[in-house]
Design an enzyme around this catalytic site. Structure first.
Site, PDB file in Angstrom:
ATOM      1  N   PRO B 115       0.797  -1.234   0.000  1.00  0.00           N
ATOM      2  CA  PRO B 115       0.000   0.000   0.000  1.00  0.00           C
ATOM      3  C   PRO B 115       0.830   1.285   0.000  1.00  0.00           C
ATOM      4  O   PRO B 115       0.273   2.353  -0.152  1.00  0.00           O
ATOM      5  CB  PRO B 115      -0.827  -0.117   1.276  1.00  0.00           C
ATOM      6  CG  PRO B 115      -0.062  -1.025   2.151  1.00  0.00           C
ATOM      7  CD  PRO B 115       0.686  -1.970   1.270  1.00  0.00           C
ATOM      8  N   LYS B 116       2.155   1.175   0.174  1.00  0.00           N
ATOM      9  CA  LYS B 116       2.950   2.416   0.238  1.00  0.00           C
ATOM     10  C   LYS B 116       3.870   2.563  -0.963  1.00  0.00           C
ATOM     11  O   LYS B 116       5.018   2.955  -0.840  1.00  0.00           O
ATOM     12  CB  LYS B 116       3.768   2.441   1.536  1.00  0.00           C
ATOM     13  CG  LYS B 116       2.864   2.623   2.751  1.00  0.00           C
ATOM     14  CD  LYS B 116       3.635   2.948   3.991  1.00  0.00           C
ATOM     15  CE  LYS B 116       2.670   3.244   5.125  1.00  0.00           C
ATOM     16  NZ  LYS B 116       3.339   3.371   6.411  1.00  0.00           N
ATOM     17  N   ASN B 117       3.363   2.266  -2.113  1.00  0.00           N
ATOM     18  CA  ASN B 117       4.174   2.279  -3.322  1.00  0.00           C
ATOM     19  C   ASN B 117       3.620   3.330  -4.286  1.00  0.00           C
ATOM     20  O   ASN B 117       2.429   3.342  -4.602  1.00  0.00           O
ATOM     21  CB  ASN B 117       4.123   0.852  -3.913  1.00  0.00           C
ATOM     22  CG  ASN B 117       4.630   0.765  -5.319  1.00  0.00           C
ATOM     23  OD1 ASN B 117       4.110   1.409  -6.222  1.00  0.00           O
ATOM     24  ND2 ASN B 117       5.634  -0.054  -5.523  1.00  0.00           N
TER      25      ASN B 117
END
Ligand SMILES: [Zn+2]
Lengths: 449, 339
Positions: B115-117
């Site tokens: 989710p942090k890309n």
């Protein structure tokens, strides 16, 4: 020269008690929220470390406060040569790995000269034939990896390194990355954000290709990203964030449009990001993280040279209801490259008009005691693993805080400005680009001739 | 017919190296050109290296085919941070006129694990832009799901804000902010989102229409948790660029005084009072009395008489907020320069 106010570190108990979550207020709540619980966990860990330090005999303190140079150099040098299979997730960030490692080594004044040419050769393989650098050989050129590659080459500083940058193509690449709004996108078809604008403008300024064409519209975009909190977000309306605040502020200075930002509210927001752990958090009510020692610390350090603008803004805001940012119009009409080339240079020549606006000693305390890893390398916070990114930005932040009390950017700090033994002193940086200062000067001369 | 965008069919089958796949038999793999003395060299696993070699061959050849699409999915699975692959995948999707709803399902599956890309969220934005307003609610559901795991995920919030502004779906957004703040009133991302809704939702009439009720809501949040910085900043934000209105709203100085009654060293309350005085607030007797009392209650306080009320508050802050002593010392100098 010393600057006026030089505080002593805050009482050691600061991290162990008090704080937004740990006091009586929280006990009266029906339940603690996720934010409070996470904050309490970190405060407890950090508090434990500080209690050990301040419970010790006085001479033990300086031992604990030592920067473990040898271990850091070993960890960093090893990464330059070999990285394990788990690093495949950074396969599109290899110029970043070069920069994080080489810049950290340069701060420690320990660049190994036997790999310099290999790095130049490798980065040339990342350079696209039509300009810009990709994340690895054969990858699409990308503004962030271009920034990492150029900063690495500047840090190496040899004739071979500096002349390996194809500036004509780089300029064309940057023009292609410009959106109609003026802001930059990261790569062909890539995302538009403040980071993209910073990396573009920083590189363009550094290699002296910045002109009105590249600059057009960037300042307006960044102004739109300053939020009601005072910090700068990645995009308009997003949340104020330390990384983007540094990027936005540095960009505006390089463009000579910093008067478009509301500087007093920006300063107020950043100053409040330093917490009871003594380090900085990236956003309001988030956890402390060592890398913001640079992003937030350097943003405040930049403002030490902007006091004339701040004073102007305060004067006009007290007498009118409009914030200073709104009525500032771009008076910088010149589009000559020579016009833009000197802003980065003039800025670093300027004196600090005031002392540091953050607690420079407390920040060093967090970096040395909470971010260092015994086997070398630095980290986000206790309980996290070290990595090259955090090693680079913790050390960059350490350098910024060591030099922030001096009036001139390259003046040697006094012993009381350097927490721990004076051998902890790192090389000074140019805070707009985050490259070591004397390397910057070499590059400036090379690219302006 | 639009081809499927999922990777090789029969995902449950044992993984077959590209070199043994009949559909890639004619492809000559291209190794990475790292030079004779590579630096920051990653010890790739064989699987990673081989997939990348085949990907490079198709990418350099510019082959926009179904097998290229499948291979990009495999590379993305191995390293979702490879923006070159995502970029090439978009070119292939366009060339094949692929089903973009299916592609959205594909990227959602990847986003849930990463989710942090940056790349994943950018790809989602590209897809959502093409799919238009019909996809808005599905996107809001998706970011809601991601935010339920990490309520401060910066990428998810940016995406949600973009979808709102570009494709709509404002109807329940204020309610969503309320819900998140009920769960965790310290969640600054939720406050920030609230600010977007209040200022930009086409359904609410903008900041001027919402300001009054928002001040009440925010004052309530402050009184419940005076040490929560988020509502303090939000409160000031409600009057951004409107110093005269800020001064005129008595609820602002009232909440500061109320808080100081219970906690005389609340930095946020003192700081906001200071800001009010700086923009020209004429202090009430109650305000003067409160500050005077705080000052006198501290035995450490120096005897020197402060020039004015703002300077007196700065003196208090210099003592009760030692971490920011440099900041308050500087702030103090800006007061004298104004008079
Ligand atoms: Zn970090």
């Amino acid at each position: 020269m010393d600057s006026p106010s030089q505080p002593s570190p805050p009482p050691p108990a600061a991290a162990a008690e008090g704080g937004p979550a740990a006091d009586g207020q929280a006990a009266e709540l029906p339940r603690l929220t996720v934010t409070q619980v996470e904050q309490m966990k970190v405060e407890a860990k950090v508090g434990e470390i500080y209690r050990v330090l301040f419970g010790n005999a006085p001479n033990a303190n300086s031992l604990m406060l030592e920067l473990w140079r040898e271990q850091h150099v070993e960890y960093l040098t090893r990464g330059l040569k070999h990285l394990g299979p788990s690093f495949h997730v950074l396969d599109a960030n290899r110029p970043w790995l070069c920069y994080w490692i080489i810049h950290a080594l340069a701060l420690l004044d320990e660049i190994p000269d036997d790999v310099e040419d290999d790095i130049v050769d490798f980065l040339s393989r990342c350079q696209d034939k039509d300009g810009g650098y990709g994340g690895g050989p054969g990858q699409l050129p990308h503004l962030a990896t271009t920034y990492a590659a150029v900063n690495t080459l500047v840090t190496i500083g040899s004739e071979r390194a500096l002349s390996s940058v194809n500036r004509d193509n780089l300029y064309k690449f940057m023009l292609r990355m410009k959106d109609t709004s003026g802001a930059f996108r990261m790569h062909d078809g890539g995302e538009i954000d403040v980071r993209a604008s910073y990396t573009a403008i920083s590189v363009a300024s550094l290699v002296n290709i910045l002109d009105g064409e590249l600059a057009k519209g960037v300042g307006n975009y960044i102004t739109r990203c300053q939020t009601y909190e005072g910090g700068i977000a990645g995009e308009p309306y997003a949340e104020a964030h330390g990384g983007y605040t540094f990027c936005g502020l540095a960009t505006m200075i390089l463009l000579n449009e910093v008067d478009k930002l509301d500087l007093a509210s920006l300063i107020g927001w950043v100053a409040f990001r330093q917490g009871v752990e003594c380090g900085f958090q990236g956003r309001t009510n988030k956890l402390v993280d060592g890398c913001y020692s640079f992003w937030q610390g350097a943003a405040l350090a930049l403002t030490q040279k902007l006091m004339t603008v701040v004073d102007e803004q305060l004067k006009s805001s007290y007498s009118s209801k409009r914030p200073p940012g709104d009525d500032a119009c771009g008076t910088s009409s010149s589009t000559e490259a020579a016009y833009y080339a000197k802003f980065g240079f003039d800025f670093i020549e300027k004196s600090n008009q005031i002392g540091p606006l953050f607690h420079n000693i407390a920040l060093q305390q967090y970096i040395l005691l909470c971010a260092q890893v015994l086997d070398g390398g630095l980290r986000d916070k206790p309980g996290k693993n070290r990595d090259h990114y955090h090693s680079c930005y913790c050390l960059s932040g350490l350098s910024v805080s060591q030099y922030s009390a001096m009036v001139d950017s390259d003046a040697c700090p006094l012993p009381q400005h350097v927490l721990g033994p004076y051998s902890n002193l790192l090389e000074p940086i140019h805070p707009l680009y985050n490259v070591v200062l004397d390397k910057y000067h070499t590059a400036y001369e090379f690219f302006s001739s | 017919m639009a081809p499927s965008s999922t990777s090789s069919e029969g995902a449950s089958d044992e993984w077959l190296p590209p070199s043994r796949r009949p559909e890639l038999a004619d492809v000559v793999p291209v190794t990475q050109d790292d030079g004779p003395h590579p630096v920051v060299a990653i010890a790739y696993r064989d699987e990673f290296r081989e997939v990348m070699d085949y990907f490079r061959a198709l990418y350099f050849a510019g082959e926009r085919s179904v097998r290229a699409l499948h291979l990009t999915a495999e590379v993305i699975d191995l390293n979702p941070g490879n923006y070159t692959v995502w970029h090439f995948r978009r070119l292939v999707l366009e060339a094949l006129d692929a089903d973009l709803r299916e592609e959205m399902d594909f990227v959602d599956r990847i986003a849930e694990c990463n989710p942090k890309n940056y790349q994943i969220w950018h790809h989602k934005r590209w897809l959502a832009e093409k799919l238009g307003p019909d996809i808005a609610n599905k996107e809001h559901e998706f970011t809601r799901k991601i935010l339920s795991m990490d309520a401060k995920n910066y990428h998810a919030w940016s995406h949600r804000q973009w979808v709102l502004q570009a494709l709509g779906g404002w109807e329940t957004e204020l309610q969503y902010c309320n819900q998140l703040l009920e769960e965790d009133v310290f969640n600054n991302s939720a406050w920030n989102q609230r600010y977007l809704v209040i200022t930009s939702s086409p359904l609410l009439g903008g900041l001027a229409a919402m300001r009054d009720s928002e001040v009440d809501y925010t004052v309530g949040a402050i009184l419940a948790n005076p040490q929560n910085e988020s509502p303090w900043r939000y409160l000031k934000g409600l009057y951004k660029g409107e110093n005269n209105l800020l001064m005129a709203d008595e609820r602002i100085s009232d909440v500061c005084l109320k808080v100081l009654k219970h906690d005389s060293t609340c930095v946020f309350a003192l700081s906001l009072l200071l800001d009010l005085l700086q923009i020209g607030l004429q202090p009430s007797d109650e305000l003067k009395g409160t500050i005077e009392a705080i000052k006198n209650s501290d035995p450490e306080a120096d005897e020197a008489v402060d020039a004015d009320l703002a300077t007196a508050i700065c003196s208090i802050l210099q003592r009760c907020d030692p971490l920011r002593i440099n900041y308050w010392s500087w702030y103090r100098t800006t007061i004298s320069s104004q008079t």
